[in-house]
Structures are given as C-alpha cells and as structure tokens.
Design a protein around this motif. Structure first.
Motif, PDB file in Angstrom:
ATOM      1  N   PRO A 291       0.859  -1.199   0.000  1.00 41.29           N
ATOM      2  CA  PRO A 291       0.000   0.000   0.000  1.00 41.29           C
ATOM      3  C   PRO A 291       0.889   1.241   0.000  1.00 41.29           C
ATOM      4  O   PRO A 291       1.945   1.224   0.642  1.00 41.29           O
TER       5      PRO A 291
ATOM      6  N   ARG B 100      -8.385  -0.665  -7.352  1.00 44.09           N
ATOM      7  CA  ARG B 100      -8.375  -1.715  -6.326  1.00 44.09           C
ATOM      8  C   ARG B 100      -8.908  -1.223  -4.991  1.00 44.09           C
ATOM      9  O   ARG B 100      -9.062  -2.001  -4.061  1.00 44.09           O
ATOM     10  N   VAL B 101      -9.145   0.082  -4.871  1.00 42.18           N
ATOM     11  CA  VAL B 101      -9.674   0.621  -3.613  1.00 42.18           C
ATOM     12  C   VAL B 101     -10.899   1.504  -3.866  1.00 42.18           C
ATOM     13  O   VAL B 101     -10.973   2.645  -3.423  1.00 42.18           O
TER      14      VAL B 101
ATOM     15  N   ARG C  93     -14.123   0.654   0.741  1.00 41.77           N
ATOM     16  CA  ARG C  93     -13.328   0.678   1.969  1.00 41.77           C
ATOM     17  C   ARG C  93     -12.849  -0.729   2.341  1.00 41.77           C
ATOM     18  O   ARG C  93     -11.736  -0.917   2.825  1.00 41.77           O
TER      19      ARG C  93
ATOM     20  N   THR D 238     -11.695  -3.051   0.709  1.00 41.68           N
ATOM     21  CA  THR D 238     -10.484  -3.574   0.067  1.00 41.68           C
ATOM     22  C   THR D 238      -9.230  -2.813   0.525  1.00 41.68           C
ATOM     23  O   THR D 238      -8.138  -3.072   0.038  1.00 41.68           O
ATOM     24  N   HIS D 239      -9.419  -1.880   1.473  1.00 42.35           N
ATOM     25  CA  HIS D 239      -8.255  -1.228   2.076  1.00 42.35           C
ATOM     26  C   HIS D 239      -7.610  -2.212   3.055  1.00 42.35           C
ATOM     27  O   HIS D 239      -8.327  -2.913   3.772  1.00 42.35           O
TER      28      HIS D 239
ATOM     29  N   GLY E 112     -13.952   3.665  -0.922  1.00 45.13           N
ATOM     30  CA  GLY E 112     -12.507   3.550  -0.769  1.00 45.13           C
ATOM     31  C   GLY E 112     -11.855   4.793  -1.338  1.00 45.13           C
ATOM     32  O   GLY E 112     -12.511   5.595  -2.022  1.00 45.13           O
TER      33      GLY E 112
END
Lengths: 278, 79
Positions: free
Chosen positions: A142, A240-241, A244, A246-247, A261
């Motif tokens: 990340p 990909r975000v 939320r 997938t955080h 997200g």
C-alpha cells in the motif's frame, strides 16, 4: 448525459491483467465500460467485434504485463498503438476526452509519448521513462499518495489539494525518470504546468524515501497528467480501492467498511467531468 | 542473410538496479574484487538484407521500440 451513456473503452492486449477491476470500477459508478482488445480497434477480428475508438467517451489502459513486459514495460503495447492507431488516439486526446493509464497503463502512456507531452498531443519519442525500482524488486505494497494537482487534472476534480489517499501499488518499473541533463528543467516544467497529480508521502504527509516511495521516483512522483489535464497516468491502482473493505486497514479504522474507498473519487471525478462537458 | 546485433545499454549516470543486485548476489556467493556489474541487453536479429540495409533497419527498430532514448543508448553491429 446520463452516467450509463458514458462508454468506457478498457483496452487490453495479451498480458493485460487488471481489466476486470478497471471495468468494475466504472461499472459500479453507473458508466458503461467494455473490455476491448486492441485488435478490435484495428479491425483484425470478426466483423461484429470491430469497434471504433471514436465511439467511446473515456479510454482506460489497465495494469498488467502487456506482451510479457518484454523489451521494456509497456513498450510493445505502445509501439503497436503508435504504428496503427496513432491518428485515432491523437484525435481522441485532442477532443479532450479522458485517457487513464494505471500501472502498466501509465508505462504505456509514457512510452507512447502521451505523457508528459510537453509539446503537442503526443511526442514522437518518449520524453520520460518508467524504469526499474531502485530496490530492483517488484514492489507490492500500500502507498500513501498526496494529491498535488492545483486543478488542471480532470481525474481529481473531486479531491481537494493536499488530501492523502491510500492506494496500493504493484510494479517493478515505476521510477519516473527524465534524461539526466534535462531533469531539473523538466521537473520544473511539470510543476509549472500543474502536471504533477500525486506524490508518495509518509504517514505524516511528508515526502519520504523507501519504502514510502516504493520505487525511487523523481521527486516522489506517483502520477502525472498532460498539460491539458485530460490524460493521466499513475503507478498505484485506484481501481483496487473503490470500496473501503479492500483497504488493508479496513477493520482498524472508524470508517464504514461498506463506504467509499480512497480510489473511488478518481472515477467519480472523471465521470462527472464527462457529464458536465456533454 | 545477415545478423544485426543490437546492443541496448543504460546511458552514463542512469542507475542500474539489476546490475547492482547481481553484484550483491555475486559477492554473497563469495566472489571478491567485483568493481561494478552493468546489465546490457542484446538482440540478435536475423535479416534478409544487405549490411547497409540491415544497419538502417536495426537503427529504426531501436527508435521505434527497442530503446527509450531518455535512459538508453543503442548500437547496431552487422555480423
């Protein structure tokens, strides 16, 4: 123009592998994305599969390892677009329609000369390079991005300047570089033209080295746009975000796990700008 | 038929993480006295052309695909 009337061309060739998430991000925001193989735009396919780039409102180049990342990341995809679709893509960009490149998509835009594109729409030869991370490794982590655009970039209109966002990256070649002798001048030009969209920062929002900046990129740059603001490339993956949940820290913050997200605002911004223009 | 040997290398001053990592690995294997390791890419392209045409074609290939002039330089040698 209603959201569902916005047609998004999610362009792929062999080796592209993030087209599903890119498709899904636009889909969930109500637009009408379609996964299109380059050969469909070139007409090297059955007649009913043929597509025209001009029929779309947004072009998105997803991540992956197009053509195996051989030669250099993105170079083969870019060379194929340039040799056969140059005119179409040029007029697409000149009509101020948005072009988004994420990860391998960013590498393609740089190899293609659509970014940074200091002069004109598309440079004949690349003006920058996205080269091997200083760690020499594939970095899958990340990253925290700081939004730096002063308002030029149409992909971040809904994001206030200075906002920090958590967006994952996954790449081996993400170090933005200019020719050594022109580096200072071109960096100043990016700044002056409001072309720097995102920079890697640490938790406190300070520009920091590895691992906060995963690749050693010039001036911590994670994403840039063209001088007109309608072409943007970034190494980390906002698609990909979109949610939320997938955080990586979704269970550890007070934010609603089903909420937006950090990447969602990018897609909202571009859809809104297409709607407003229509 | 000729073979165009196309050599792509990083310009002076451009960091070479592949070379540096290889150097580190070789040192871990116990090799001593390594001053530097430079990674270079070579393409051997067999061409149905004479030497002059092959050289011209090879250079064009570099400009269109094989080299990024921002960080790399190329040379074409006909064998």
């Amino acid at each position: 123009m209603r959201s569902e009337e916005i047609k998004v061309c999610v362009l792929r060739i062999e080796g592209t592998n993030c087209e599903d998430e890119m498709y899904q991000a636009f889909r969930e925001l109500g637009a009408s994305p379609e996964k299109v193989h380059l050969k469909q735009l070139l007409g090297k396919c059955p007649a009913d599969m043929k597509r025209e780039l001009d029929d779309y409102n947004i072009l998105a180049l997803p991540g992956g390892f197009s053509a195996g990342d051989y030669v250099r990341a993105g170079a083969i995809f870019a060379a194929r677009i340039k040799s056969e679709l140059s005119k179409d893509i040029r007029s697409f960009v000149e009509s101020e329609r948005p072009v988004l490149g994420v990860c391998n998509g960013f590498q393609i835009l740089v190899e293609l000369g659509l970014l940074p594109a200091f002069e004109g729409t598309m440079s004949e030869h690349p003006e920058a390079a996205l080269y091997t991370n200083i760690s020499g490794r594939f970095e899958c982590t990340p990253t925290i991005l700081k939004h730096e655009s002063r308002g030029k970039c149409i992909f971040t209109k809904r994001i206030e300047k200075g906002r920090m966002m958590l967006v994952p990256c996954a790449h081996a070649e993400g170090k933005l570089m200019f020719a050594k002798e022109k580096e200072e001048k071109l960096l100043a030009k990016l700044e002056e033209n409001d072309q720097i969209v995102f920079r890697y920062v640490d938790e406190d929002g300070e520009y920091a080295g590895y691992p906060w900046c995963p690749n050693g990129s010039l001036s911590n740059i994670a994403g840039i746009c063209n001088p007109a603001g309608n072409v943007m490339g970034m190494m980390p993956h906002p698609e990909r975000v979109v949610h939320r949940y997938t955080h990586p820290d979704f269970t550890r913050t007070a934010a609603d796990v089903n909420g937006a997200g950090d990447g969602k605002a990018i897609f909202e911004s571009v859809i809104e700008s297409v709607k407003r223009k229509a | 038929m000729v073979v165009a040997e196309i050599r792509i290398e990083l310009k002076q001053g451009v960091a070479d993480p592949e070379g540096q990592n290889t150097k580190k690995a070789l040192e871990l294997l116990g090799f001593k006295g390594i001053k530097n390791v430079k990674s270079i890419k070579v393409f051997d392209i067999e061409l149905d052309a004479d030497a002059a045409e092959a050289k011209k074609a090879g250079e064009e290939m570099c400009r269109k695909l094989l080299a990024n002039p921002v960080i790399q330089k190329f040379s074409v040698q006909i064998k």
